[in-house]
Write a protein that holds these residues in place. Structure first.
Motif, PDB file in Angstrom:
ATOM      1  N   TYR A 442      28.651  10.569  89.843  1.00 36.65           N
ATOM      2  CA  TYR A 442      30.063  10.181  89.799  1.00 36.65           C
ATOM      3  C   TYR A 442      30.210   8.658  89.747  1.00 36.65           C
ATOM      4  N   LEU A 443      29.520   7.967  90.669  1.00 36.20           N
ATOM      5  CA  LEU A 443      29.753   6.526  90.806  1.00 36.20           C
ATOM      6  C   LEU A 443      29.264   5.747  89.584  1.00 36.20           C
ATOM      7  N   LEU A 444      28.265   6.303  88.878  1.00 34.62           N
ATOM      8  CA  LEU A 444      27.757   5.578  87.702  1.00 34.62           C
ATOM      9  C   LEU A 444      28.282   6.190  86.399  1.00 34.62           C
ATOM     10  N   SER A 445      29.285   7.082  86.526  1.00 36.09           N
ATOM     11  CA  SER A 445      29.817   7.705  85.304  1.00 36.09           C
ATOM     12  C   SER A 445      30.535   6.640  84.476  1.00 36.09           C
ATOM     13  N   GLY A 446      30.402   6.760  83.172  1.00 35.20           N
ATOM     14  CA  GLY A 446      30.906   5.738  82.256  1.00 35.20           C
ATOM     15  C   GLY A 446      32.362   5.384  82.504  1.00 35.20           C
ATOM     16  N   GLU A 447      33.175   6.422  82.763  1.00 32.51           N
ATOM     17  CA  GLU A 447      34.609   6.179  82.911  1.00 32.51           C
ATOM     18  C   GLU A 447      34.923   5.283  84.109  1.00 32.51           C
ATOM     19  N   LEU A 448      34.315   5.634  85.263  1.00 32.37           N
ATOM     20  CA  LEU A 448      34.572   4.846  86.482  1.00 32.37           C
ATOM     21  C   LEU A 448      34.036   3.425  86.322  1.00 32.37           C
ATOM     22  N   ILE A 449      32.848   3.330  85.779  1.00 30.29           N
ATOM     23  CA  ILE A 449      32.244   2.004  85.616  1.00 30.29           C
ATOM     24  C   ILE A 449      33.140   1.129  84.740  1.00 30.29           C
ATOM     25  N   LYS A 450      33.647   1.711  83.647  1.00 31.46           N
ATOM     26  CA  LYS A 450      34.520   0.940  82.748  1.00 31.46           C
ATOM     27  C   LYS A 450      35.759   0.455  83.502  1.00 31.46           C
ATOM     28  N   GLU A 451      36.359   1.404  84.260  1.00 30.74           N
ATOM     29  CA  GLU A 451      37.590   1.084  84.994  1.00 30.74           C
ATOM     30  C   GLU A 451      37.335  -0.035  86.008  1.00 30.74           C
ATOM     31  N   LEU A 452      36.229   0.099  86.771  1.00 37.08           N
ATOM     32  CA  LEU A 452      35.949  -0.902  87.800  1.00 37.08           C
ATOM     33  C   LEU A 452      35.606  -2.247  87.175  1.00 37.08           C
ATOM     34  N   TYR A 453      34.933  -2.206  86.021  1.00 38.92           N
ATOM     35  CA  TYR A 453      34.572  -3.464  85.355  1.00 38.92           C
ATOM     36  C   TYR A 453      35.843  -4.222  84.984  1.00 38.92           C
TER      37      TYR A 453
END
Ligand code: CTP
Length: 459
Positions: A442-453
């Protein structure tokens, strides 16, 4: 009357005797044995001069030769052996300028603070009691040896020692001794912060911490902690309260006795220092509404500042200051009846302090009026139930518990430093809300990573 002296103490006494000197166990150890308490240490008093003591025992340390004290080492233990002495004039309420050695035990006992501390013992003579210490022990009385004023002039710390012993032993302070305490309280100003700290802590961790009230009644707190006096002068006209701030504080300490046997000395020390300080900000935060009801908005934060100031003033160590500040700051935090909120609070307070936080909440609640008390206690119970589940499930509470770390995020392109810190913190917030999300997938999923970036790139 017989005392079971430890073998090594008996040995030191008999060696001194064999050399032609007198020697006795003296002071606190005799008092504690007669009360069935375990002495912290064993002091020996002797007619032998310090150089003779050094000559007689092979392993010694020159602890205070000028004052007649030699430490005798026996295996891993050490014992202070002090020559009978008469104290000279005290220069600063602490150190006698000069001491004169004497060969009379009675003269040595005469310089001691309280009758219960002026008892000596050895197996041949039994108890030596020149000032009525035995009867004061039996009747539960703290009485200065001879003239109390002189005893307090010699060492002003004795003023606090009297109150501390009365709390430790649950003894009454004799009338004349008490009037001298009141008269001489101001002289405690000469005493160093470190010595005051030691007495304050001994009083607080005793079986009667509520005797902190005596510090106020005798005028001692005015000198060492005027913040207590301000609390005593602050009424709380509010349905949740039935005492002024000071008496409420004393009551919280009284309530903490329920946990006496379940807490280590170290935990008791932190809990009770926190209870003492938890409402110290109230005098500064008091407001009264149009109906005449008093409020104390924001007092926890101000209490935290005052606690920190007091503890620094009394030279407490940083770890203690941090723990007490934390408990004081969050003592009034009540809105934690969901797991996400409670996890956030746990993250702030820290694992080790949470059990004390629950005790503090209960001591505080039980020292308020009965208005809604049952509901308040039920809330604490429910909160503790959630807490247990969070601990049982090992829910993630800190960055260390996250399933990803800085390296993972750098691999994903985050800049070390602020951006990385902000992103990890956002992840922690997500996981505090829902521990189910603490997985690498979950934490390294592309969607979350993009959002947090995106969220953190301008940090
Ligand atoms: N003493 C004294 N005045 C002081 C300190 C100590 O007269 N200000 C004497 C008392 O006879 C006391 C003895 O020295 O019993 C030992 O002092 P200390 O170890 O400080 O106190 P205890 O009485 O042993 O009590 P505690 O260990 O609980 O501090």
């Amino acid at each position: 009357m017989q005392i079971n002296l430890p073998e090594k103490v008996s040995h030191i006494i008999s060696v001194l005797k064999a050399e032609g000197y007198e020697a006795y166990a003296v002071g606190g150890c005799v008092r504690d044995c007669l009360l069935g308490r375990k002495p912290d240490d064993w002091d020996i008093t002797t007619s032998a001069d310090p150089l003779s003591v050094k000559r007689i025992f092979k392993r010694t340390v020159d602890t205070g030769l000028k004052h007649g004290t030699v430490t005798v080492l026996m295996g891993k233990e050490s014992y202070e052996v002090t020559t009978y002495r008469i104290d000279g004039v005290y220069e600063d309420g602490r150190h006698p300028r000069e001491v004169t050695f004497t060969d009379r035990l009675e003269e040595d006992l005469m310089r001691r603070d309280f009758t219960i501390n002026a008892l000596a013992y050895n197996d041949d003579t039994g108890i030596v009691d020149c000032f009525g210490g035995l009867s004061d022990l039996k009747n539960g009385v703290i009485r200065a040896v001879n003239d109390p004023e002189k005893r307090f002039d010699e060492d002003a710390l004795r003023i606090m020692r009297a109150v501390r012993f009365s709390a430790q032993l649950d003894f009454k302070i004799e009338e004349k001794t008490l009037s001298s305490i009141i008269k001489k309280a101001d002289t405690l100003r000469q005493i160093s912060a470190e010595r005051i700290q030691t007495e304050l802590v001994k009083l607080l961790v005793s079986d009667s911490p509520q005797k902190i009230l005596s510090l106020y009644e005798t005028g001692i707190s005015r000198v060492i902690m005027p913040e207590i006096d301000r609390m005593m002068e602050t009424e709380q006209n509010n349905p949740h309260h039935m005492y002024n701030v000071g008496i409420h504080t004393v009551e919280t300490l009284n309530n903490s006795r329920e946990w006496n046997d379940r807490l280590s000395r170290a935990d008791k020390r932190i809990l009770r220092l926190s209870l003492l300080c938890h409402d110290m900000g109230k005098p500064d935060c008091k407001s009264t509404d149009e109906k005449g009801t008093d409020h104390f908005y924001g007092h926890a934060g101000v209490s935290e500042e005052i606690a920190s100031r007091i503890l620094k003033r009394l030279k407490f160590d940083n770890d203690t200051i941090y723990k007490v500040r934390t408990l004081v700051k969050y003592h009034d935090h009540r809105d934690v009846l969901t797991k996400p909120k409670l996890r956030r609070l746990m993250a702030k307070i820290g694992d080790d302090l949470m059990p004390l936080w629950f005790i503090l909440r209960r001591c505080d609640t039980n020292a308020q009026s009965e208005y809604k008390r049952r509901e308040k206690l039920e809330c604490i119970d429910s909160c503790e139930k959630l807490y247990r589940e969070i601990v049982r499930d090992k829910d993630c509470l800190t960055l260390k518990d996250l399933k990803v770390d800085g390296k993972d995020l750098i691999t994903c392109g985050f800049k070390p430093g602020r951006q990385l810190g902000a992103a990890l913190n956002r992840m922690l917030q997500i996981v505090l809300d829902d521990p189910g999300k603490n997985t690498r997938e979950y934490l390294l999923s592309g969607e979350l990573i993009k959002e947090l970036y995106r969220e953190t790139e301008n940090k």
